[in-house]
Design a protein around this motif. Structure first.
Motif, mmCIF file in Angstrom:
data_model
loop_
_atom_site.group_PDB
_atom_site.id
_atom_site.type_symbol
_atom_site.label_atom_id
_atom_site.label_comp_id
_atom_site.label_asym_id
_atom_site.label_seq_id
_atom_site.Cartn_x
_atom_site.Cartn_y
_atom_site.Cartn_z
ATOM 1 N N ARG A 151 0.895 -1.234 0.032
ATOM 2 C CA ARG A 151 0.115 -0.160 -0.016
ATOM 3 C C ARG A 151 0.742 1.311 0.093
ATOM 4 O O ARG A 151 0.957 1.953 -0.930
ATOM 5 N N GLU A 152 1.529 1.585 1.042
ATOM 6 C CA GLU A 152 2.416 2.863 1.088
ATOM 7 C C GLU A 152 3.626 2.480 0.272
ATOM 8 O O GLU A 152 4.244 3.200 -0.498
ATOM 9 N N TYR A 153 4.319 1.141 0.502
ATOM 10 C CA TYR A 153 5.454 0.591 -0.449
ATOM 11 C C TYR A 153 5.445 -0.714 -0.524
ATOM 12 O O TYR A 153 4.644 -1.460 0.055
ATOM 13 N N HIS A 154 6.153 -1.359 -1.441
ATOM 14 C CA HIS A 154 6.555 -2.724 -1.312
ATOM 15 C C HIS A 154 7.877 -2.713 -0.488
ATOM 16 O O HIS A 154 8.843 -2.343 -0.917
ATOM 17 N N PHE A 155 7.761 -3.372 0.630
ATOM 18 C CA PHE A 155 8.802 -3.378 1.517
ATOM 19 C C PHE A 155 9.662 -4.909 1.228
ATOM 20 O O PHE A 155 9.011 -5.669 1.100
ATOM 21 N N ALA A 156 11.050 -4.441 1.232
ATOM 22 C CA ALA A 156 11.810 -5.855 0.769
ATOM 23 C C ALA A 156 13.424 -5.205 1.173
ATOM 24 O O ALA A 156 13.756 -4.379 1.910
ATOM 25 N N THR A 157 14.101 -6.640 1.068
ATOM 26 C CA THR A 157 15.361 -6.185 1.510
ATOM 27 C C THR A 157 16.221 -5.377 0.792
ATOM 28 O O THR A 157 15.852 -5.367 -0.546
ATOM 29 N N ARG A 158 17.416 -4.954 0.822
ATOM 30 C CA ARG A 158 18.298 -4.144 0.005
ATOM 31 C C ARG A 158 18.492 -5.248 -1.050
ATOM 32 O O ARG A 158 18.872 -4.765 -2.195
ATOM 33 N N GLU A 159 19.027 -6.215 -0.638
ATOM 34 C CA GLU A 159 19.428 -7.415 -1.652
ATOM 35 C C GLU A 159 18.421 -7.440 -2.807
ATOM 36 O O GLU A 159 18.658 -7.809 -3.899
ATOM 37 N N GLN A 160 17.221 -7.755 -2.263
ATOM 38 C CA GLN A 160 15.982 -7.934 -3.237
ATOM 39 C C GLN A 160 15.875 -6.814 -4.178
ATOM 40 O O GLN A 160 15.834 -7.208 -5.440
ATOM 41 N N GLU A 191 18.369 -4.581 -4.958
ATOM 42 C CA GLU A 191 19.530 -4.472 -5.744
ATOM 43 C C GLU A 191 19.282 -5.670 -7.037
ATOM 44 O O GLU A 191 19.732 -5.384 -8.137
ATOM 45 N N LEU A 192 18.784 -6.729 -6.751
ATOM 46 C CA LEU A 192 18.704 -7.871 -7.511
ATOM 47 C C LEU A 192 17.700 -7.586 -8.562
ATOM 48 O O LEU A 192 18.317 -7.593 -9.906
ATOM 49 N N MET A 193 16.611 -6.813 -8.218
ATOM 50 C CA MET A 193 15.708 -6.405 -9.387
ATOM 51 C C MET A 193 16.382 -5.351 -10.404
ATOM 52 O O MET A 193 16.057 -5.304 -11.478
ATOM 53 N N HIS A 194 17.216 -4.558 -9.783
ATOM 54 C CA HIS A 194 17.664 -3.298 -10.510
ATOM 55 C C HIS A 194 18.664 -4.264 -11.517
ATOM 56 O O HIS A 194 18.742 -4.176 -12.500
ATOM 57 N N ARG A 195 19.650 -5.058 -10.921
ATOM 58 C CA ARG A 195 20.595 -5.787 -12.010
ATOM 59 C C ARG A 195 20.050 -6.669 -12.967
ATOM 60 O O ARG A 195 20.210 -6.752 -14.209
ATOM 61 N N GLN A 196 18.725 -7.092 -12.792
ATOM 62 C CA GLN A 196 17.785 -7.771 -13.600
ATOM 63 C C GLN A 196 17.148 -6.563 -14.602
ATOM 64 O O GLN A 196 16.370 -7.281 -15.411
#
Ligand SMILES: Nc1nc2c(ncn2[C@@H]2O[C@H](COP(=O)(O)OP(=O)(O)O)[C@@H](O)[C@H]2O)c(=O)[nH]1
Ligand SMILES: Nc1ncnc2c1ncn2[C@@H]1O[C@H](COP(=O)(O)OP(=O)(O)O)[C@@H](O)[C@H]1O
Length: 180
Positions: free
Chosen positions: A44-53, A55-60
């Motif tokens: 709702r406010e955000y998708h809360f995730a870890t930094r690693e998740q 960063e992985l989405m960014h690399r993909q």
């Protein structure tokens, strides 16, 4: 002109979230590695995730951009922007200038960038009233000049000093009707 996304940018406490709420569009939900605050819900406010998740989405190649803010990562997924255009229902988002510029590059005329400004004195007072720490107030005011300069990239800039609240809200109402 049919817009897919309306992005608000401007200095801290200028009134971005207030005017975004007035516009009444569904919000684009972005990603963050910061912990949820009381009352915030995942998705709702955000998708809360870890930094690693994130960063992985960014690399993909799934993120338009990621941005470090106060030790946390924030990012907007490309899919969330694509979805915004598909169902004919425009969405809105609040972003810092770098993210807003990238949305404009990606979506061109389908993105409306609204800058929100107010005087330094007004912003200092609003931050003081928010009862955040002095350190936090100083941190937010430190980016004032940069945020004001970045308003130059916006399609429209709305002045939102206290004496102008009604004018600012009328402009938002005018834009809202234009989007119907
Ligand atoms: N570039 C970028 N900035 C974001 C994104 N999502 C949120 N932000 C910005 O990150 C900053 C911190 O947001 P938040 O942790 O909710 O705290 P706030 O400062 O109280 O609004 C704000 O300036 C948001 O507009 C994003 O996907 N990309
Ligand atoms: N048009 C407005 N009418 C009334 N109050 C406003 C208006 N714009 C901003 N404010 C007040 O100013 C403060 C900062 O606004 P906010 O929307 O949280 O700023 P931002 O999202 O830019 O950090 C809040 O207390 C909000 O209620």
């Amino acid at each position: 002109m049919s817009f897919s996304i309306v992005v608000f940018q401007g200095p801290s406490a200028s009134g971005k979230s207030t005017l975004q709420a007035r516009l009444g569009l569904p919000r684009i939900v972005t990603w963050t590695s910061r912990a949820p605050r009381a009352g915030e819900q995942d998705g709702r406010e955000y998708h809360f995730a870890t930094r690693e998740q994130i960063e992985l989405m960014h690399r993909q190649g799934r993120m338009l951009e990621i941005n470090e803010y106060r030790g946390n990562l924030y990012g907007t997924s490309i899919r969330s922007l694509e979805e915004a255009g598909q169902d004919g229902q425009p969405r809105s988002s609040v972003m810092e200038p770098k993210g807003a510029r990238l949305v404009k590059q990606l979506l061109g005329e389908r993105a409306l960038l609204i800058g929100v400004s107010a005087s330094r004195e007004q912003l200092e007072r609003r931050l003081f009233e928010r009862k955040v720490s002095i350190e936090e107030q100083q941190f937010r005011m430190a980016s004032f000049d940069e945020e004001m300069a970045a308003l130059a990239q916006c399609d429209i800039v709305i002045r939102n000093d206290e004496s102008q609240f009604r004018v600012a809200e009328s402009i938002i109402e005018y834009i809202r009707r234009g989007l119907e």
